[in-house]
Design an enzyme around this catalytic site. Structure first.
Site, mmCIF file in Angstrom:
data_model
loop_
_atom_site.group_PDB
_atom_site.id
_atom_site.type_symbol
_atom_site.label_atom_id
_atom_site.label_comp_id
_atom_site.label_asym_id
_atom_site.label_seq_id
_atom_site.Cartn_x
_atom_site.Cartn_y
_atom_site.Cartn_z
ATOM 1 N N GLY A 1 -4.933 -7.404 -2.479
ATOM 2 C CA GLY A 1 -5.204 -6.110 -1.861
ATOM 3 C C GLY A 1 -5.540 -4.968 -2.799
ATOM 4 N N GLU B 1 -0.265 -1.377 -6.789
ATOM 5 C CA GLU B 1 -0.193 -1.996 -5.454
ATOM 6 C C GLU B 1 -1.155 -1.317 -4.488
ATOM 7 O OE1 GLU B 1 0.380 -4.173 -3.423
ATOM 8 O OE2 GLU B 1 2.356 -5.057 -3.529
ATOM 9 N N ASP C 1 4.822 -0.612 2.438
ATOM 10 C CA ASP C 1 5.100 -0.468 3.867
ATOM 11 C C ASP C 1 6.620 -0.363 4.032
ATOM 12 O OD1 ASP C 1 4.561 -0.492 6.594
ATOM 13 O OD2 ASP C 1 4.272 -2.629 6.715
ATOM 14 N N LYS D 1 3.451 4.179 3.628
ATOM 15 C CA LYS D 1 3.745 4.562 5.012
ATOM 16 C C LYS D 1 5.191 5.042 5.045
ATOM 17 C CE LYS D 1 0.714 1.211 7.300
ATOM 18 N NZ LYS D 1 0.677 -0.106 7.985
ATOM 19 N N ASP E 1 -7.103 -6.072 4.057
ATOM 20 C CA ASP E 1 -7.782 -6.981 4.986
ATOM 21 C C ASP E 1 -7.108 -7.092 6.344
ATOM 22 O OD1 ASP E 1 -5.483 -8.474 3.968
ATOM 23 O OD2 ASP E 1 -6.380 -10.179 5.009
ATOM 24 N N ARG F 1 -12.006 -6.294 3.409
ATOM 25 C CA ARG F 1 -11.637 -5.808 2.067
ATOM 26 C C ARG F 1 -12.788 -5.083 1.382
ATOM 27 N NH1 ARG F 1 -6.775 -8.325 0.665
ATOM 28 N NH2 ARG F 1 -6.501 -10.457 1.373
HETATM 29 P P1 5GP Z 1 6.079 -4.348 2.588
HETATM 30 O O1 5GP Z 1 6.801 -5.467 1.911
HETATM 31 O O2 5GP Z 1 6.124 -3.056 1.833
HETATM 32 O O3 5GP Z 1 6.547 -4.179 4.011
HETATM 33 O O4 5GP Z 1 4.584 -4.824 2.753
HETATM 34 C C1 5GP Z 1 3.617 -4.642 1.801
HETATM 35 C C2 5GP Z 1 2.428 -5.534 2.078
HETATM 36 O O5 5GP Z 1 2.129 -5.602 3.485
HETATM 37 C C3 5GP Z 1 1.180 -4.972 1.452
HETATM 38 O O6 5GP Z 1 1.019 -5.409 0.110
HETATM 39 C C4 5GP Z 1 0.087 -5.450 2.374
HETATM 40 O O7 5GP Z 1 -0.345 -6.728 1.967
HETATM 41 C C5 5GP Z 1 0.751 -5.563 3.718
HETATM 42 N N1 5GP Z 1 0.458 -4.390 4.599
HETATM 43 C C6 5GP Z 1 1.324 -3.446 4.993
HETATM 44 N N2 5GP Z 1 0.735 -2.552 5.815
HETATM 45 C C7 5GP Z 1 -0.559 -2.946 5.929
HETATM 46 C C8 5GP Z 1 -1.697 -2.405 6.641
HETATM 47 O O8 5GP Z 1 -1.664 -1.391 7.347
HETATM 48 N N3 5GP Z 1 -2.869 -3.090 6.497
HETATM 49 C C9 5GP Z 1 -2.993 -4.218 5.736
HETATM 50 N N4 5GP Z 1 -4.196 -4.779 5.674
HETATM 51 N N5 5GP Z 1 -1.942 -4.744 5.054
HETATM 52 C C10 5GP Z 1 -0.735 -4.116 5.145
#
Ligand code: 5GP
Length: 181
Positions: free
Chosen positions: A48, A102, A106, A134, A162, A168
């Protein structure tokens, strides 16, 4: 292009390529100022963050190195649940200033696990640079030093991110259009 369709979902533009470039440059300027003389090792987390990494690095003017890793998650019977294995890290990070690059933080769980894994390799310091956060979803108390943009809690694609492998390639960021719109 203000609207795109990927598979079953419609997306509408939410952050233009120009806005992204402006914020990425700002983050690069902060890093140039903060980490001068530290020879940072940028650790780009694929897939990403490939676009963010390329644009960020074009604006980094201090001596540095960049390397690319992938995270493989597998289940392990521990209290921490999913474990992230860092694939492709051949560099010795001991006593180095590491900057994780990164695409998006999220919940923060991925980043927490990555920090844990890298922490065992004795780096001098680890900083986080992320294109997006976020804040409403963040569940972990993370010290994210470099953030290009904060976004609402909606699913986005583009600029490296993606939907099921697609999207992407766009230079803008697009937000999913909710079903009732
Ligand atoms: P976390 O572990 O912080 O919840 O998730 C991080 C990963 O979730 C990111 O590296 C990404 O791959 C994916 N992700 C989280 N939100 C989004 C989004 O809105 N769109 C996309 N395409 N991937 C997301």
């Amino acid at each position: 292009m203000n609207r795109i369709k990927i598979k079953d979902k419609e997306f509408t533009i939410s952050i233009t390529g120009e806005q992204i470039q402006r914020e990425v440059k700002r983050v690069a300027d902060e890093i140039n100022r903060d980490l001068a003389g530290k020879n940072p090792l940028f650790l780009s987390v694929l897939n990403g963050s490939f676009m963010f990494t390329a644009d960020l690095m074009r604006n980094i003017t201090i001596p540095c190195e960049v390397t690319f890793v992938k995270l493989a998650s597998y289940q392990r019977a521990t209290t921490t649940g999913k474990v992230k294995e860092v694939l492709g890290l051949s560099e010795d990070i001991s006593d180095r200033t590491v900057v994780i690059v990164e695409d998006i933080v999220d919940t923060g769980l991925t980043m927490e696990r990555l920090l844990e894994t890298l922490g065992t390799r004795n780096p001098k310091e680890i900083h986080i640079a992320t294109l997006l956060v976020k804040p409403e979803k963040l569940r972990i108390d993370l010290d994210i030093k470099y953030v290009a943009m904060r976004i609402p809690n909606d699913f986005i694609v583009g600029y490296g991110l993606d939907y099921d492998g697609f999207g992407r390639n766009y230079s803008n960021i697009y937000t999913v259009v909710s079903e009732n719109e």
